[in-house]
Motif scaffolding. Sequence first.
Motif, mmCIF file in Angstrom:
data_model
loop_
_atom_site.group_PDB
_atom_site.id
_atom_site.type_symbol
_atom_site.label_atom_id
_atom_site.label_comp_id
_atom_site.label_asym_id
_atom_site.label_seq_id
_atom_site.Cartn_x
_atom_site.Cartn_y
_atom_site.Cartn_z
ATOM 1 N N ARG A 2 28.146 70.327 -31.587
ATOM 2 C CA ARG A 2 28.189 69.545 -32.820
ATOM 3 C C ARG A 2 26.857 68.845 -33.103
ATOM 4 N NH1 ARG A 2 33.509 68.183 -34.461
ATOM 5 N NH2 ARG A 2 32.531 67.196 -36.270
ATOM 6 N N PHE A 3 25.917 68.950 -32.160
ATOM 7 C CA PHE A 3 24.633 68.280 -32.342
ATOM 8 C C PHE A 3 23.570 69.253 -32.839
ATOM 9 C CE2 PHE A 3 26.436 65.256 -29.216
ATOM 10 C CZ PHE A 3 26.299 64.096 -29.964
ATOM 11 N N GLU A 4 22.670 68.712 -33.645
ATOM 12 C CA GLU A 4 21.497 69.450 -34.105
ATOM 13 C C GLU A 4 20.276 68.672 -33.631
ATOM 14 O OE1 GLU A 4 21.524 71.126 -38.097
ATOM 15 O OE2 GLU A 4 19.619 70.092 -38.480
ATOM 16 N N CYS A 5 19.508 69.241 -32.740
ATOM 17 C CA CYS A 5 18.377 68.546 -32.132
ATOM 18 C C CYS A 5 17.081 68.901 -32.858
ATOM 19 C CB CYS A 5 18.269 68.901 -30.655
ATOM 20 S SG CYS A 5 19.645 68.247 -29.667
ATOM 21 N N VAL A 6 16.367 67.874 -33.283
ATOM 22 C CA VAL A 6 15.076 68.082 -33.947
ATOM 23 C C VAL A 6 14.029 68.333 -32.868
ATOM 24 C CG1 VAL A 6 13.328 67.078 -35.457
ATOM 25 C CG2 VAL A 6 15.761 66.604 -35.867
ATOM 26 N N GLY A 63 24.970 64.854 -40.453
ATOM 27 C CA GLY A 63 24.468 63.496 -40.235
ATOM 28 C C GLY A 63 23.085 63.520 -39.618
ATOM 29 N N ASP A 64 22.140 62.818 -40.230
ATOM 30 C CA ASP A 64 20.757 62.845 -39.748
ATOM 31 C C ASP A 64 20.493 61.711 -38.753
ATOM 32 O OD1 ASP A 64 18.315 64.020 -39.549
ATOM 33 O OD2 ASP A 64 17.609 63.486 -41.547
ATOM 34 N N TYR A 65 19.262 61.689 -38.242
ATOM 35 C CA TYR A 65 18.864 60.738 -37.189
ATOM 36 C C TYR A 65 19.058 59.287 -37.594
ATOM 37 C CZ TYR A 65 14.790 59.975 -40.112
ATOM 38 O OH TYR A 65 13.983 59.661 -41.174
ATOM 39 N N ALA A 66 18.971 58.977 -38.904
ATOM 40 C CA ALA A 66 19.036 57.592 -39.364
ATOM 41 C C ALA A 66 20.398 56.955 -39.120
ATOM 42 C CB ALA A 66 18.688 57.516 -40.856
ATOM 43 N N VAL A 73 22.589 64.685 -35.862
ATOM 44 C CA VAL A 73 21.328 64.626 -35.117
ATOM 45 C C VAL A 73 21.373 63.423 -34.182
ATOM 46 C CG1 VAL A 73 18.827 64.344 -35.311
ATOM 47 C CG2 VAL A 73 20.071 65.746 -36.978
ATOM 48 N N PRO A 74 21.081 63.611 -32.903
ATOM 49 C CA PRO A 74 21.043 62.467 -31.978
ATOM 50 C C PRO A 74 19.941 61.475 -32.353
ATOM 51 C CG PRO A 74 21.091 64.554 -30.772
ATOM 52 C CD PRO A 74 20.830 64.892 -32.206
#
Length: 832
Positions: A694-698, A649-652, A673-674
């Motif tokens: 579970r998070f992927e931080c840009v 799941g992306d930032y949007a 992504v938060p």
Amino acid sequence: MSAVATSTSRRVPELLAPAGDWDAMRAAVANGADAVYFGLDNFNARHRATNFRQDDLPQIMAYLHAHNVKGFLTFNTLIFSDELPAAVDYIRSISAAGVDAVIVQDLGLAWLIKTMAPTLHVHGSTQMTLTEPRGIEFVRRVLGVERVVLARELSIDDIKRISAATPMELEVFIHGALCVAYSGQCLTSEALGGRSANRGQCAQACRLPYDLIVDGREKDLGDKAYLLSPQDLAAYALVDDLAACGVVSLKIEGRLKSAHYVAATAQTYRAALDAAEANLRFHISNQQRADLEQTFSRGFTHGFLSGVNHQRLVAARFPKSRGRKIGTVTRITPRSIEVHLPAKPAASAAGELKPGDGIVFDEGHPEQDEQGGRILAVRQKSRDTIELEFRRGDVNLAAISVGAIVWKTDDPALRKRLEHSFSRDRVVHRTPVDATVRAHVGQLLTIRFGDIEVRWDRPLERAQKFPATKEMLREQLARLGDTPFELRELTCDLAGGPMIPKSVLNDLRRQAVEQLLRRREQEHAIIAPNALNELRTSIANCKSQITNPQTHLLVRTLDQLDAALALDHDLRPSTIYCDFEDVRRYREAVARCNAAKMPVALATMRIVKPHEDGWLNQLLDCAPDAVLVRNLAALSFFAERAPHLPLIGDYALNIANELTAQIFADQNLIRMVPSYDLNWRQLAAMLSRFDPARFECVVHQHMPMFHMEHCVFAHVLSEGKDYRDCGRPCEKHEVDLRDRVGQPHPLIPDAGCRNTVFNAQSQSAAEFIPRMRNLGVRHFRVELLREKSHEVAPLIKRYADVVAGRSDAKTAIRSLRVLNQLGVTRGTLDRE
């Protein structure tokens, strides 16, 4: 209004009007709104409106219900983790006040509301960015949402498709300002000033001037400068069409606007809906259109309801309300201005201007120092020319040029007339009530209003002269005054010629009405007062195993992909995301990654409309290792078509708290992504309450600011109205929009011909990577935009070394600033 007969009757939508203060609320109610939406002084998307206080709620709802009008509360911002306890307090107050519905953006908040107070209706805000049936069904099925406010970028044909595919109630904007960006997807204010539109603090950067830079050179656009400032929506001519689509509510935008605007718009759209209900076609009168233009207008269009038209949506000459266009300056004297009127009867145009009216002279220059003032005298010079005189010193006539456009910006007489429309308290809508009277001599008198029964506690006696009659009973019981009811049918069962005092009838009528009103004020029961703590406890128990830190890379061209695949082994990302304008190149990208044994994920577009499943099918046909999901439509599509395909799941998706994160975890997203709206403190609060792995931080990107249905390429580099006749200049030119401080923001199209304006400056979270690792984050993403092939390796090395602990974060930031000519900011994480 004039009207002609139309065909069969249909359900007429409700009229939903805005209220930013008490005057606007009274204006909405007095001028025919069926429902009013309003916000409190926190958690609403119009933070700059006057708004109401939490302790005003009981009074507001009592007022609205006493006038037979529904009240919808805007609770339509993202909610951060540390704010959830305050949100619980709001839910309690909202439920106790008997609010008819809450308008919500945050998915986690919708879940919390439905867990705490299931009878409280939730309407999905336009901030949810709902554009097709799958996403709408998701919020209905998963969250229990009862109505959604559709994105303003949809056409009537789109709305028809949606209506046919879901039982959800649909609400559509019918009038008011248009955001150039998709609501819920605009990060401009956040990126440029730390003022999030998803938090009600939009800085309206779309209303500012921009230079167009084409292939490195500025293009002269004449008097066009406000390239991202749409004209206003005015769809009074489409009320019948929207009613035929099954739309249940037509919404007027404008909680920041005056009570005069609310009165004028409510009057006009009430007339249009009444015509539709009577099977008459509505034609707006000159006076109604003048009222709409004078109270607020940047120029009127149908927005996207009649389809995409990039030439019509944005005029680009001015960004603010202009009022009524009067004519153009033809002559300037030491004391007056002569104005040529357009081709219409002179009496009509000249008669519009009166002493005391305000006008402004529009020279057509961006951010000009406009001249304007109040008129002292108006004289008719000829059939098509008038002379305007001003008080000495009020207007600098020497600063006005022949050819300037004259706009009437204020009309005190109109304001007074509109104020009169809501100066008296009156009930516009009344609910019909049937009544039954049973009056037998020797028995108790019984009266029923609807299902409310009241009695006189004394046996009735026989009348000596004037026994009760049905006519007498109707006369007394129909006296419902300022209540929201009116007597419809009266059934009488009279026996023995009873004598009934009128005072008794009046008293019983008042008792019945009071009971009917109390029933309307019933609060929504809180069945799970500890819902937040219980949900948090269940979420905290779900933790995954700690893994080694991983770097992921997003590329936007095949050249960038090749450079990434050529990286040394210790710099190679764990996953490459491909986010291409031309999705036809995805198949080749997947093939190259497979050959290099590199896991590859393909990115969906930010928006999917009802007829755009083909784009998602193309992604699926390319057989990627995973998909980067950016909307609820794609999430539901891949869950149906490829349930075993990993989804990120992306930032949007706007994940700003642990409740929203859990909703998506329950949909089997492997990572998410938060939200980019979070600063470090807010992000850390969420990471402490949900599995951080579970998070992927840009950690490196150019912030995607505006995401728009409007295509700037087509508007200014072609004469076409959409992709069918624009000649696709986006494939031939590289375009930037240069702002007032000289920053050239890249303009990038996508496969759906939508545009994204990216921040000229990249932002880096390198300094926060060690802190993220300490909290348990294991996935970090670097995003490329226009980087050349030779720039990829140095950029990736800086971040890979920090993620692996081989390099100091501050050293990495300094070297990144050397690499990037426009500079690198610390981004939104660094803001409070």
